[in-house]
Enzyme design. Sequence first.
Site, PDB file in Angstrom:
ATOM      1  N   LYS A 149       0.821  -1.206   0.000  1.00 19.72           N
ATOM      2  CA  LYS A 149       0.000   0.000   0.000  1.00 19.72           C
ATOM      3  C   LYS A 149       0.863   1.268   0.000  1.00 19.72           C
ATOM      4  CE  LYS A 149      -3.758  -2.508   0.727  1.00 19.72           C
ATOM      5  NZ  LYS A 149      -4.886  -2.612  -0.194  1.00 19.72           N
TER       6      LYS A 149
ATOM      7  N   ARG B 284      -5.235  -2.445 -12.688  1.00 16.08           N
ATOM      8  CA  ARG B 284      -6.414  -2.805 -11.904  1.00 16.08           C
ATOM      9  C   ARG B 284      -7.087  -1.534 -11.391  1.00 16.08           C
ATOM     10  NH1 ARG B 284     -10.849  -5.623 -10.249  1.00 16.08           N
ATOM     11  NH2 ARG B 284     -10.933  -5.909  -7.998  1.00 16.08           N
TER      12      ARG B 284
ATOM     13  N   HIS C  73      -9.624 -12.783   6.156  1.00 14.02           N
ATOM     14  CA  HIS C  73      -8.484 -12.711   5.233  1.00 14.02           C
ATOM     15  C   HIS C  73      -7.923 -11.303   5.260  1.00 14.02           C
ATOM     16  CE1 HIS C  73      -5.960 -13.020   1.715  1.00 14.02           C
ATOM     17  NE2 HIS C  73      -6.608 -12.024   1.149  1.00 14.02           N
TER      18      HIS C  73
ATOM     19  N   HIS D  84      -1.226 -12.631  -7.996  1.00 11.29           N
ATOM     20  CA  HIS D  84      -1.124 -11.456  -8.852  1.00 11.29           C
ATOM     21  C   HIS D  84      -0.267 -11.707 -10.083  1.00 11.29           C
ATOM     22  CE1 HIS D  84      -2.176  -9.717  -4.869  1.00 11.29           C
ATOM     23  NE2 HIS D  84      -2.991  -9.022  -5.619  1.00 11.29           N
TER      24      HIS D  84
ATOM     25  N   CYS E 154      -4.610 -14.810  -2.076  1.00 13.88           N
ATOM     26  CA  CYS E 154      -5.725 -13.884  -2.256  1.00 13.88           C
ATOM     27  C   CYS E 154      -6.743 -14.552  -3.167  1.00 13.88           C
ATOM     28  CB  CYS E 154      -5.226 -12.562  -2.849  1.00 13.88           C
ATOM     29  SG  CYS E 154      -6.352 -11.168  -2.550  1.00 13.88           S
TER      30      CYS E 154
END
Length: 763
Positions: free
Chosen positions: A114, A519, A645, A698, A730
């Site tokens: 992030k 994305r 999660h 990813h 994920c």
Amino acid sequence: MSNIRSGNLGFPRIGENREWKKAIEAFWAGKIQENELHQQLEAIRLGNLKLQKDKGIEIIPVNDFTYYDHILDTASMFGVIPDRFSYQGGEVPLSTYYGIARGNREAAASEMTKWFNTNYHYIVPELSGITPQLTVNRPLAAYREAKEKLGIEGRPVLVGLYTFLKLSKGYDSAKLQDVIDSFLPLYLRVLKELEEEGVKWVQIDEPILVTSVNEQDLKYIQTIYEAINQELTTLSIQLQTYFGSVEFYPEVAALPVQGIGLDFVHDEGRNLEALRQHGFPQEKTLGAGVIDGRNIWRADLDAQSSLLSEIVQLVKGAEVIVQPSSSLLHVPVTARTETKLEPVLKNALAFAEEKLNELVLLTKQASGEQVASEFQVSREALSALSASPARNRENVRSLVDHIADQPSHREHNFSIRQVAQEKKWKLPFLPTTTIGSFPQTTEIRAARQKWRKGEWSSSQYGEFVKEQIRDWISKQEEIGIDVLVHGEFERTDMVEFFGEKLAGFAFTSGGWVQSYGSRCVKPPIIYGDVDFIEPMTVEETVYAQSLTKKPVKGMLTGPITILNWSFVRSDLSRENVSYQIALALRKEVEALEHAGIEMIQVDEPALREGLPLKRADWNNYLNWAVLAFRLSTSTVRDTTQIHTHMCYCEFHDIIDSITALDADVISIETSRSHGELVHSFEEHTYPLGIGLGVYDIHSPRVPSVDEMVSMIERALQVLDPKLFWINPDCGLKTRGVQETVDSLRNMVAAAEKFREAHVKVNV
């Protein structure tokens, strides 16, 4: 009186209709060649600059555009290319650039995490073994392009050296000065070439200054900017901060730079108080971030004008630039096309384009021009929204006002629940599962569009979704997964889906923002009080459970993730809104349990990203975030297993709060930084069920069984095997069908390899 001008810090890259995303993905798919990609992205880039010029913005940033991520751009500009990629020096080829971001057949992608406390993700630079070199002067190229093609004297943007290094990995922090010394000459060369070109101002972004920096950090920063000041003669530096208040304000204000940018929106009044106490150097330019660069509401122009007026008085004649609190990267491009929203809501919105208008209006008003009618339009729009019935649901307000009376603890502790759950579920050693979503194929997206356009009836679309569920329940059973999911084929987005079914939410048609790479997400707008209407996930989950004897998890998005991944109303505290969401979700959890779904996953991938940037503010946020999660999940029976999660690493510093969630099982996205997270469990015991993602979803590559075995082995050195789950890191929504099946087969094979070894050891 101060000279007052309008300025911007950065503009959304994606284009009004996500042209940026479409061009990049077409290139990846081999549908267009590299030259065509360059042409299409140039058109978007120049269009963004022209729009800002046409709106009347006086200081326009250049080099805020990217082909993927601005931190990856900075890394590639300085030759920070991991050894595993075949890089021979010079300007970095697109194949290598995108390989670092996405991985390829030869090498795994770099870690992604992030960007401060936003939902934007950057590629983490890897400095280990790197000798930096200047491969290309990106700010110079951007400056020349704007000047030659549009006649714009742009202000080049450069990520500050200290911020860049603090966001990187792979170096000994004790030798940070050596790392600075290796990069600083390259930064100086970039700036010197800009000066020689005739550039007047450069924006150097140092948002790291709003985090909990210490005195040693400050010394490094002073060293860097003293070196820059000694090198330059005519080029002026605007040192730009955002996302909060700066630490060590007097020292930062005294740095040898010609301008400083401060956030007066997300600073909680601290930057303004610093101005009051310490003043501002009159010989410098103040960038006053008075328009919110991270939210989508019209500004209260009266309030912001009053704030700006005080700032102008406090700086006593220094030049002031009226600007956003941060780059407008974090908001959609334009609200102009949102024709389907209720007028009361639409009129209260301001996306990037509208924020440019607000900047110009505030600049004109501060300069003495007449803008009373424009202020009145804004005033009326905000007043109408405030009076809306959606913002005044007394039943919701009453519950939140008495939140301490609501149940927020499970009936028994985990050790008791664990025994009851083992007896009920009888799962194998090292149970396997997935995080929730399966590939959203072109066929699935097309079917959803037909339904939304009215070309398919709801029953027709519902039957299509059931076909997908049947197919993937069958696939999961054939692969050998132990705890199944229905696949979430009816959901476009894990937050949007729930927002569409709860009161208090609204949705745009084109309100897209960049999350990572190509994305893009379309965050819901929480504009009213949030309330439960009817069950949201029961039908699809119960249907999936009817197809198998294995347990199927109910899948919900948690209250903090819904909060952090939405544009949130600004008239209530985020804590208050989180409780509203939590109480609504609790009713869904109870509905699932009542329908026989007794494994329920309440995902909180965004919990950590909501952390305040200053550690001193963490406890308050974590306390109410944990409470919100427990409000959602605490009313179920002992035998009902609550999963959650989370995304990304760096959990060692909030491990107590993660434990306090009291989820029976947590899965953590960690494949790109697996070793770092495992190391944190060497220092902190985790006493509940846990699954560390064993492969990176990813990346399109299929990981081998041995790769996953290696990850499991490392994790089981510090985690209790009896509590360990095996899962991807994920959801699999963005992956292809075959690569998903192949990867899950390998994952199950890795689990079986350990089970066989366990049986032999215990015979």
